[in-house]
Design an enzyme around this catalytic site. Structure first.
Site, mmCIF file in Angstrom:
data_model
loop_
_atom_site.group_PDB
_atom_site.id
_atom_site.type_symbol
_atom_site.label_atom_id
_atom_site.label_comp_id
_atom_site.label_asym_id
_atom_site.label_seq_id
_atom_site.Cartn_x
_atom_site.Cartn_y
_atom_site.Cartn_z
ATOM 1 C CG MET A 8 26.458 47.667 -4.817
ATOM 2 S SD MET A 8 27.870 46.677 -4.295
ATOM 3 C CE MET A 8 27.379 46.320 -2.627
ATOM 4 C CB CYS A 9 21.017 45.076 -7.952
ATOM 5 S SG CYS A 9 19.471 44.273 -8.393
ATOM 6 C CB SER A 10 21.324 39.398 -6.591
ATOM 7 O OG SER A 10 19.951 39.554 -6.329
#
Length: 114
Positions: A8-10
């Site tokens: 979920m973390c870019s």
């Protein structure tokens, strides 16, 4: 190699994609689905060569609600990350006995070239 990854973390996805694009074989560890043990976290900190407090994401709500302004010991920070894995900075890329936090991505690039 290993990547401690939060899809979920870019920033985490950037490091993941970099490893894929470079054709590197690596293990993906989704630490939010399976929290790290005390031994795993201690070993990871040793490879990062940082104290536990430096691996804490101070912008996370779990930090703000439970730890902001507190002066914890190394073991207390480790236990906090075990209980609240979202506190762990990401991504972490491990190559042999060395690890880096993949922010900025250049740290991962440097690790790959070693």
């Amino acid at each position: 190699m290993k990547i401690y990854h939060n899809k979920m973390c870019s920033k985490s996805r950037c490091s993941y994609d970099l490893l894929k694009d470079k054709g590197v074989e690596f293990e993906t560890i989704e630490y939010l689905k399976k929290p790290l043990t005390k031994a795993e976290l201690t070993e990871l900190l040793s490879k990062l060569n940082i104290p536990a407090e430096d691996l804490i994401r101070t912008s996370e709500s779990d930090y703000i609600q439970n730890f902001k302004g507190k002066n914890l010991s190394e073991l207390e920070w480790i236990n906090a990350m075990i209980k609240y894995p979202k506190l762990i900075e990401r991504p972490i890329v491990v190559k042999g006995n060395k690890a880096v936090i993949g922010r900025p991505i250049e740290k991962v690039i440097e690790l790959l070239s070693e």
